[in-house]
Each structure stands twice: as structure tokens, then as C-alpha cells.
Design a protein around this motif. Structure first.
Motif, PDB file in Angstrom:
ATOM      1  N   SER A 236       0.832  -1.216   0.000  1.00 55.27           N
ATOM      2  CA  SER A 236       0.000   0.000   0.000  1.00 55.27           C
ATOM      3  C   SER A 236       0.864   1.263   0.000  1.00 55.27           C
ATOM      4  O   SER A 236       0.336   2.368  -0.098  1.00 55.27           O
ATOM      5  CB  SER A 236      -0.961   0.000   1.192  1.00 55.27           C
ATOM      6  N   GLY A 237       2.181   1.118   0.115  1.00 54.71           N
ATOM      7  CA  GLY A 237       3.089   2.268   0.070  1.00 54.71           C
ATOM      8  C   GLY A 237       3.372   2.829   1.449  1.00 54.71           C
ATOM      9  O   GLY A 237       2.658   2.551   2.406  1.00 54.71           O
ATOM     10  N   GLY A 238       4.437   3.624   1.535  1.00 52.51           N
ATOM     11  CA  GLY A 238       4.760   4.287   2.796  1.00 52.51           C
ATOM     12  C   GLY A 238       5.937   3.674   3.510  1.00 52.51           C
ATOM     13  O   GLY A 238       6.700   4.373   4.168  1.00 52.51           O
ATOM     14  N   LEU A 239       6.104   2.352   3.408  1.00 52.19           N
ATOM     15  CA  LEU A 239       7.237   1.710   4.071  1.00 52.19           C
ATOM     16  C   LEU A 239       8.498   1.868   3.219  1.00 52.19           C
ATOM     17  O   LEU A 239       8.428   2.115   2.015  1.00 52.19           O
ATOM     18  CB  LEU A 239       6.953   0.222   4.311  1.00 52.19           C
TER      19      LEU A 239
ATOM     20  N   GLN B 205      -8.915   3.675  11.027  1.00 52.27           N
ATOM     21  CA  GLN B 205      -9.862   3.312  12.105  1.00 52.27           C
ATOM     22  C   GLN B 205      -9.257   3.543  13.491  1.00 52.27           C
ATOM     23  O   GLN B 205      -9.777   3.031  14.484  1.00 52.27           O
ATOM     24  CB  GLN B 205     -10.265   1.841  11.965  1.00 52.27           C
TER      25      GLN B 205
ATOM     26  N   ILE C 264       6.094   1.567  11.740  1.00 53.69           N
ATOM     27  CA  ILE C 264       4.695   1.250  12.081  1.00 53.69           C
ATOM     28  C   ILE C 264       3.991   0.803  10.809  1.00 53.69           C
ATOM     29  O   ILE C 264       4.208   1.365   9.732  1.00 53.69           O
ATOM     30  CB  ILE C 264       3.975   2.457  12.721  1.00 53.69           C
TER      31      ILE C 264
ATOM     32  N   ALA D 248      -7.563  -2.120   7.578  1.00 54.10           N
ATOM     33  CA  ALA D 248      -7.818  -1.611   8.935  1.00 54.10           C
ATOM     34  C   ALA D 248      -7.337  -0.172   9.106  1.00 54.10           C
ATOM     35  O   ALA D 248      -7.435   0.387  10.202  1.00 54.10           O
ATOM     36  CB  ALA D 248      -7.147  -2.525   9.965  1.00 54.10           C
ATOM     37  N   GLN D 249      -6.790   0.422   8.037  1.00 48.28           N
ATOM     38  CA  GLN D 249      -6.286   1.787   8.160  1.00 48.28           C
ATOM     39  C   GLN D 249      -7.439   2.777   8.278  1.00 48.28           C
ATOM     40  O   GLN D 249      -8.544   2.528   7.808  1.00 48.28           O
ATOM     41  CB  GLN D 249      -5.398   2.135   6.947  1.00 48.28           C
TER      42      GLN D 249
ATOM     43  N   ASN E 296       3.793  10.931   2.357  1.00 52.36           N
ATOM     44  CA  ASN E 296       2.980  10.094   3.248  1.00 52.36           C
ATOM     45  C   ASN E 296       2.162  10.986   4.194  1.00 52.36           C
ATOM     46  O   ASN E 296       2.407  11.074   5.395  1.00 52.36           O
ATOM     47  CB  ASN E 296       3.868   9.123   4.034  1.00 52.36           C
TER      48      ASN E 296
ATOM     49  N   VAL F  14      -0.001  -0.781   9.505  1.00 52.11           N
ATOM     50  CA  VAL F  14      -1.383  -1.205   9.764  1.00 52.11           C
ATOM     51  C   VAL F  14      -1.908  -1.849   8.483  1.00 52.11           C
ATOM     52  O   VAL F  14      -1.646  -1.347   7.372  1.00 52.11           O
ATOM     53  CB  VAL F  14      -2.270   0.003  10.164  1.00 52.11           C
TER      54      VAL F  14
ATOM     55  N   GLY G 254      11.752   8.753  10.545  1.00 53.38           N
ATOM     56  CA  GLY G 254      11.808   9.339   9.211  1.00 53.38           C
ATOM     57  C   GLY G 254      10.538   9.020   8.458  1.00 53.38           C
ATOM     58  O   GLY G 254       9.926   7.971   8.684  1.00 53.38           O
ATOM     59  N   CYS G 255      10.123   9.941   7.585  1.00 52.73           N
ATOM     60  CA  CYS G 255       8.881   9.736   6.835  1.00 52.73           C
ATOM     61  C   CYS G 255       8.956  10.471   5.510  1.00 52.73           C
ATOM     62  O   CYS G 255       9.281  11.661   5.481  1.00 52.73           O
ATOM     63  CB  CYS G 255       7.704  10.268   7.664  1.00 52.73           C
TER      64      CYS G 255
ATOM     65  N   ALA H 213       0.452  13.485   9.275  1.00 53.20           N
ATOM     66  CA  ALA H 213      -0.637  14.066  10.082  1.00 53.20           C
ATOM     67  C   ALA H 213      -0.723  13.365  11.436  1.00 53.20           C
ATOM     68  O   ALA H 213      -0.915  14.012  12.478  1.00 53.20           O
ATOM     69  CB  ALA H 213      -1.963  13.946   9.326  1.00 53.20           C
ATOM     70  N   LEU H 214      -0.563  12.049  11.424  1.00 49.88           N
ATOM     71  CA  LEU H 214      -0.596  11.302  12.695  1.00 49.88           C
ATOM     72  C   LEU H 214       0.556  11.737  13.594  1.00 49.88           C
ATOM     73  O   LEU H 214       0.350  12.054  14.778  1.00 49.88           O
ATOM     74  CB  LEU H 214      -0.522   9.797  12.405  1.00 49.88           C
ATOM     75  N   TYR H 215       1.768  11.779  13.048  1.00 44.60           N
ATOM     76  CA  TYR H 215       2.937  12.112  13.872  1.00 44.60           C
ATOM     77  C   TYR H 215       2.823  13.542  14.426  1.00 44.60           C
ATOM     78  O   TYR H 215       3.124  13.779  15.599  1.00 44.60           O
ATOM     79  CB  TYR H 215       4.234  11.960  13.070  1.00 44.60           C
TER      80      TYR H 215
ATOM     81  N   GLY I 180      -3.444   2.897  14.067  1.00 50.46           N
ATOM     82  CA  GLY I 180      -2.128   3.512  14.083  1.00 50.46           C
ATOM     83  C   GLY I 180      -1.968   4.468  15.258  1.00 50.46           C
ATOM     84  O   GLY I 180      -0.936   4.464  15.941  1.00 50.46           O
TER      85      GLY I 180
HETATM   86  C1  LIG Z   1       0.484   5.520   8.546  1.00 55.43           C
HETATM   87  C2  LIG Z   1      -0.380   4.472   9.276  1.00 55.43           C
HETATM   88  C3  LIG Z   1       0.485   3.727  10.268  1.00 55.43           C
HETATM   89  C4  LIG Z   1      -1.499   5.211  10.032  1.00 55.43           C
HETATM   90  O1  LIG Z   1      -2.289   4.250  10.712  1.00 55.43           O
HETATM   91  P1  LIG Z   1      -3.909   4.288  10.659  1.00 55.43           P
HETATM   92  O2  LIG Z   1      -4.424   3.233  11.538  1.00 55.43           O
HETATM   93  O3  LIG Z   1      -4.307   4.270   9.230  1.00 55.43           O
HETATM   94  O4  LIG Z   1      -4.171   5.761  11.261  1.00 55.43           O
HETATM   95  P2  LIG Z   1      -5.358   6.204  12.252  1.00 55.43           P
HETATM   96  O5  LIG Z   1      -6.667   5.655  11.774  1.00 55.43           O
HETATM   97  O6  LIG Z   1      -4.961   5.905  13.648  1.00 55.43           O
HETATM   98  O7  LIG Z   1      -5.364   7.776  11.994  1.00 55.43           O
HETATM   99  C5  LIG Z   1      -4.396   8.559  12.629  1.00 55.43           C
HETATM  100  C6  LIG Z   1      -4.326   9.909  11.967  1.00 55.43           C
HETATM  101  O8  LIG Z   1      -3.865   9.774  10.637  1.00 55.43           O
HETATM  102  C7  LIG Z   1      -4.418  10.820   9.869  1.00 55.43           C
HETATM  103  N1  LIG Z   1      -5.207  10.232   8.798  1.00 55.43           N
HETATM  104  C8  LIG Z   1      -5.946   9.108   8.814  1.00 55.43           C
HETATM  105  N2  LIG Z   1      -6.493   8.894   7.592  1.00 55.43           N
HETATM  106  C9  LIG Z   1      -6.049   9.905   6.811  1.00 55.43           C
HETATM  107  C10 LIG Z   1      -6.215  10.250   5.434  1.00 55.43           C
HETATM  108  N3  LIG Z   1      -6.976   9.512   4.611  1.00 55.43           N
HETATM  109  N4  LIG Z   1      -5.584  11.346   4.983  1.00 55.43           N
HETATM  110  C11 LIG Z   1      -4.797  12.117   5.789  1.00 55.43           C
HETATM  111  N5  LIG Z   1      -4.618  11.834   7.096  1.00 55.43           N
HETATM  112  C12 LIG Z   1      -5.228  10.751   7.579  1.00 55.43           C
HETATM  113  C13 LIG Z   1      -5.281  11.644  10.764  1.00 55.43           C
HETATM  114  O9  LIG Z   1      -4.496  12.689  11.295  1.00 55.43           O
HETATM  115  C14 LIG Z   1      -5.630  10.649  11.838  1.00 55.43           C
HETATM  116  O10 LIG Z   1      -5.936  11.344  12.998  1.00 55.43           O
HETATM  117  P3  LIG Z   1      -7.440  11.304  13.622  1.00 55.43           P
HETATM  118  O11 LIG Z   1      -7.461  10.069  14.477  1.00 55.43           O
HETATM  119  O12 LIG Z   1      -7.509  12.552  14.429  1.00 55.43           O
HETATM  120  O13 LIG Z   1      -8.406  11.251  12.486  1.00 55.43           O
HETATM  121  C15 LIG Z   1      -1.027   3.485   8.265  1.00 55.43           C
HETATM  122  O14 LIG Z   1      -1.764   4.214   7.336  1.00 55.43           O
HETATM  123  C16 LIG Z   1      -0.044   2.577   7.542  1.00 55.43           C
HETATM  124  O15 LIG Z   1       0.298   1.496   8.021  1.00 55.43           O
HETATM  125  N6  LIG Z   1       0.394   2.984   6.326  1.00 55.43           N
HETATM  126  C17 LIG Z   1       1.315   2.139   5.531  1.00 55.43           C
HETATM  127  C18 LIG Z   1       2.705   2.023   6.169  1.00 55.43           C
HETATM  128  C19 LIG Z   1       3.280   3.378   6.514  1.00 55.43           C
HETATM  129  O16 LIG Z   1       3.113   4.356   5.781  1.00 55.43           O
HETATM  130  N7  LIG Z   1       3.994   3.436   7.665  1.00 55.43           N
HETATM  131  C20 LIG Z   1       4.617   4.668   8.130  1.00 55.43           C
HETATM  132  C21 LIG Z   1       5.935   4.856   7.501  1.00 55.43           C
HETATM  133  S1  LIG Z   1       6.687   6.430   8.001  1.00 55.43           S
END
Ligand SMILES: CC(C)(COP(=O)(O)OP(=O)(O)OC[C@H]1O[C@@H](n2cnc3c(N)ncnc32)[C@H](O)[C@@H]1OP(=O)(O)O)[C@@H](O)C(=O)NCCC(=O)NCCS
Length: 151
Positions: A10-13, A79, A70, A76-77, A111, A72, A106-107, A116-118, A82
Motif C-alpha cells: 500500500s506504500g509508505g514503508l 480506524q 509502524i 484496517a487503516q 505520506n 497497519v 523518518g517519513c 498528520a498522525l505524527y 495507528g
Molecule cells: C500511517 C499508518 C500507520 C497510520 O495508521 P492508521 O491506523 O491508518 O491511522 P489512524 O486511523 O490511527 O489515523 C491517525 C491519523 O492519521 C491521519 N489520517 C488518517 N487517515 C487519513 C487520510 N486519509 N488522509 C490524511 N490523514 C489521515 C489523521 O491525522 C488521523 O488522525 P485522527 O485520528 O484525528 O483522524 C497506516 O496508514 C499505515 O500502516 N500505512 C502504511 C505504512 C506506513 O506508511 N507506515 C509509516 C511509515 S513512516
């Protein structure tokens, strides 16, 4: 491996799915259990997400918690998994590792969800490593150095 391969697709890693090997997963779990923290989110016996990291080994940097990854499962993303994992990691660091003052990661700049989460957890962007990440699409993007001071 199932979780990390799906998240990588799904990208990001920083690894592509074929770079998620048994040795990679065994290696980070071993290191986290030995010296750091690994937390998993589990629902109905299925691993939905995982976060890990560890303190830097050198004495000069022993107050720095890094090597954080991290992931997810894509289905399940969005929800709160994360956020719950990261909040759990920060809580465990502050109670179990009192020497830690700084958490860093690092990110890649694209992403947006992770950034936004961090930032919502208090991390700030401290630097930009230009063109550090090569994307399959054939372009380079910047990697952001982010950190949270906990003491
Ligand atoms: C990044 C990741 C860990 C976030 O986990 P998640 O369970 O999807 O995130 P959450 O549901 O807990 O959301 C956390 C925050 O992310 C942000 N967020 C969630 N969905 C979003 C979207 N579609 N667009 C932008 N921000 C978003 C919001 O700030 C959200 O905060 P909120 O709870 O106030 O709404 C997950 O998407 C993931 O595993 N991605 C692939 C791997 C990756 O990118 N890892 C990080 C490498 S640096």
C-alpha cells in the motif's frame, strides 16, 4: 510477514513487498524484544498492526529512541489503529525506558496520513533529506526527519 507485505504494497514503508523477508521480520522482532519495544494490535486473532523501535546502542545516544516502523493492514487503516499503537509506544517508552528524552523517525514527504498522525502526537519536522527516497514511479522525493522530545 503478512501484515508487513500488505502494508508495503500500500506504500509508505521503506521496503517493497519482496523485500519483506523472514530475516527482516525476525530481525526487527528480535532487536525489539532484546532492547526495545514491539506492540501489536490484534482483533479476532488477526494482527492488524505493529509498531517497533529501540534505543540507540551508543552511550552518547542512549537517550534517543529510534528505528521506528509502524504498519497497519490496509483494510484496517483509518480506524484509529495507528494512533492507538503510537500512543501505546510513547506511553511504554515514558514508563519503561526513563532514560529516553527523544523519539525520532523518518517519513517520506508524500505520506500525508503518517505525517498528520505524527504531528498530532507532537512530532515536529526537524529536517528534510532531499531526494532521499526513490519511488517506483521513477521520481525522487524528500525524506522528513521528525522528532518528539519527551523529557
Ligand atoms: C500511517 C499508518 C500507520 C497510520 O495508521 P492508521 O491506523 O491508518 O491511522 P489512524 O486511523 O490511527 O489515523 C491517525 C491519523 O492519521 C491521519 N489520517 C488518517 N487517515 C487519513 C487520510 N486519509 N488522509 C490524511 N490523514 C489521515 C489523521 O491525522 C488521523 O488522525 P485522527 O485520528 O484525528 O483522524 C497506516 O496508514 C499505515 O500502516 N500505512 C502504511 C505504512 C506506513 O506508511 N507506515 C509509516 C511509515 S513512516
Amino acid at each position: 510477514m503478512v501484515l508487513y507485505r500488505a502494508a508495503a504494497a500500500s506504500g509508505g514503508l521503506s521496503r517493497k513487498p519482496d523485500e519483506i523477508t523472514h530475516a527482516y521480520v525476525a530481525g526487527f522482532l528480535h532487536q525489539a524484544v532484546e532492547a526495545g519495544i514491539s506492540l501489536m494490535a490484534v482483533r479476532d486473532g488477526q494482527v492488524l498492526g505493529e509498531i517497533h523501535g529501540w534505543p540507540m546502542p551508543q552511550s552518547q545516544f542512549a537517550h534517543v529512541f529510534g528505528d521506528i516502523t509502524i504498519a497497519v493492514r490496509p483494510e484496517a487503516q483509518g480506524q484509529g489503529v495507528g494512533r492507538a499503537l503510537f500512543q501505546g509506544l510513547i506511553a511504554d517508552i515514558t514508563t519503561m525506558l526513563p532514560q529516553i528524552r527523544r523519539i525520532e523517525l523518518g517519513c517520506r514527504e508524500s505520506n500525508a496520513r503518517a505525517i498528520a498522525l505524527y504531528e498530532s502526537l507532537g512530532f515536529v519536522v526537524e529536517g528534510r533529506l532531499k531526494q532521499r527516497v526513490f519511488d517506483e514511479g521513477g521520481f525522487y522525493e524528500d525524506d522528513l526527519a521528525m522528532a518528539l522530545l519527551v523529557r
